[in-house]
Design a protein around this motif. Structure first.
Motif, PDB file in Angstrom:
ATOM      1  N   SER A   1      15.056  23.474 -29.037  1.00  0.00           N
ATOM      2  CA  SER A   1      13.642  23.750 -29.247  1.00  0.00           C
ATOM      3  C   SER A   1      13.470  25.011 -30.084  1.00  0.00           C
ATOM      4  O   SER A   1      14.187  25.990 -29.896  1.00  0.00           O
ATOM      5  N   PHE A   2      12.512  24.951 -31.003  1.00  0.00           N
ATOM      6  CA  PHE A   2      12.106  26.102 -31.802  1.00  0.00           C
ATOM      7  C   PHE A   2      10.646  26.378 -31.457  1.00  0.00           C
ATOM      8  O   PHE A   2       9.745  25.833 -32.099  1.00  0.00           O
ATOM      9  N   PRO A   3      10.395  27.208 -30.423  1.00  0.00           N
ATOM     10  CA  PRO A   3       9.020  27.409 -29.960  1.00  0.00           C
ATOM     11  C   PRO A   3       8.081  27.966 -31.030  1.00  0.00           C
ATOM     12  O   PRO A   3       6.908  27.614 -31.057  1.00  0.00           O
ATOM     13  N   SER A   4       8.592  28.814 -31.917  1.00  0.00           N
ATOM     14  CA  SER A   4       7.721  29.400 -32.939  1.00  0.00           C
ATOM     15  C   SER A   4       7.228  28.348 -33.929  1.00  0.00           C
ATOM     16  O   SER A   4       6.140  28.471 -34.483  1.00  0.00           O
ATOM     17  N   LYS A   5       8.012  27.319 -34.162  1.00  0.00           N
ATOM     18  CA  LYS A   5       7.644  26.242 -35.088  1.00  0.00           C
ATOM     19  C   LYS A   5       7.082  25.026 -34.365  1.00  0.00           C
ATOM     20  O   LYS A   5       6.721  24.047 -35.000  1.00  0.00           O
ATOM     21  N   LYS A   6       7.092  25.053 -33.021  1.00  0.00           N
ATOM     22  CA  LYS A   6       6.645  23.933 -32.200  1.00  0.00           C
ATOM     23  C   LYS A   6       7.440  22.662 -32.502  1.00  0.00           C
ATOM     24  O   LYS A   6       6.885  21.576 -32.579  1.00  0.00           O
TER      25      LYS A   6
ATOM     26  N   ASP B   1      14.852  31.285 -31.073  1.00  0.00           N
ATOM     27  CA  ASP B   1      13.709  32.050 -31.569  1.00  0.00           C
ATOM     28  C   ASP B   1      13.775  32.228 -33.080  1.00  0.00           C
ATOM     29  O   ASP B   1      12.811  32.007 -33.783  1.00  0.00           O
ATOM     30  N   ASN B   2      14.939  32.644 -33.578  1.00  0.00           N
ATOM     31  CA  ASN B   2      15.105  32.894 -34.996  1.00  0.00           C
ATOM     32  C   ASN B   2      16.428  32.266 -35.449  1.00  0.00           C
ATOM     33  O   ASN B   2      17.491  32.768 -35.114  1.00  0.00           O
TER      34      ASN B   2
ATOM     35  N   GLU C   1      16.552  27.162 -26.486  1.00  0.00           N
ATOM     36  CA  GLU C   1      15.410  27.639 -27.265  1.00  0.00           C
ATOM     37  C   GLU C   1      15.908  28.658 -28.278  1.00  0.00           C
ATOM     38  O   GLU C   1      16.498  29.665 -27.909  1.00  0.00           O
TER      39      GLU C   1
END
Length: 115
Positions: free
Chosen positions: A76-81, A48-49, A46
Motif C-alpha cells: 500500500s502507498f497511503p500517500s497515493k491511495k 511512505d516514500n 505500507e
C-alpha cells in the motif's frame, strides 16, 4: 472491528504488519482479492516514500513472514491511495530482483569510475 495487528516499523521506508485475511476487504475497500489466499494471515506493507525504500530490509521482513506461514501480501502507498494484493512469493521475487539490479548498477558505476 479494530485491528490488533502488531506493527513492525523498520528504518527502511516502510511499515509492515500482519492482518487476518478476512479483514482485508474491510480495510482496503475495492481491492481485488481474487488472485490471493484470504483464508489465513496476510502481511500489509505500507510504503511512505518509495525513494527511501530499503529493499534488503523489506526482503528480510518478507522472508520472516513466509517462514511464519503468510501467503498473501498487500502493498500500500497511503500517500497515493494505491494498494495491491499479491501472493507473498511474487512480491518477494520482485523485491529480490530489484535488490540484485540495484547492486549490479552500483558495481557497474564503481567499475566505470575506476573505484
Amino acid at each position: 472491528m479494530e485491528s490488533t495487528a502488531a506493527v513492525q516499523s523498520i528504518q527502511g521506508g516502510f511499515k509492515a504488519e500482519r492482518e487476518f485475511g478476512f479483514q482485508l476487504e474491510a480495510r482496503f475497500p475495492g481491492l481485488d482479492l481474487s488472485g490471493v489466499d484470504t483464508e489465513g494471515i496476510a502481511i500489509v506493507v505500507e510504503v511512505d516514500n518509495p525513494r527511501r525504500l530499503n529493499l534488503y530490509q523489506l526482503s528480510k521482513v518478507l522472508v520472516g513472514a513466509a517462514t511464519g506461514g503468510v501467503k498473501t501480501a498487500v502493498i500500500s502507498f497511503p500517500s497515493k491511495k494505491l494498494s495491491a494484493a499479491v501472493p507473498l512469493f511474487n512480491l518477494f521475487a520482485l523485491v529480490d530482483e530489484n535488490a540484485q539490479l540495484k547492486e549490479l548498477q552500483r558495481l557497474e558505476a564503481a567499475i566505470r569510475t575506476g573505484v
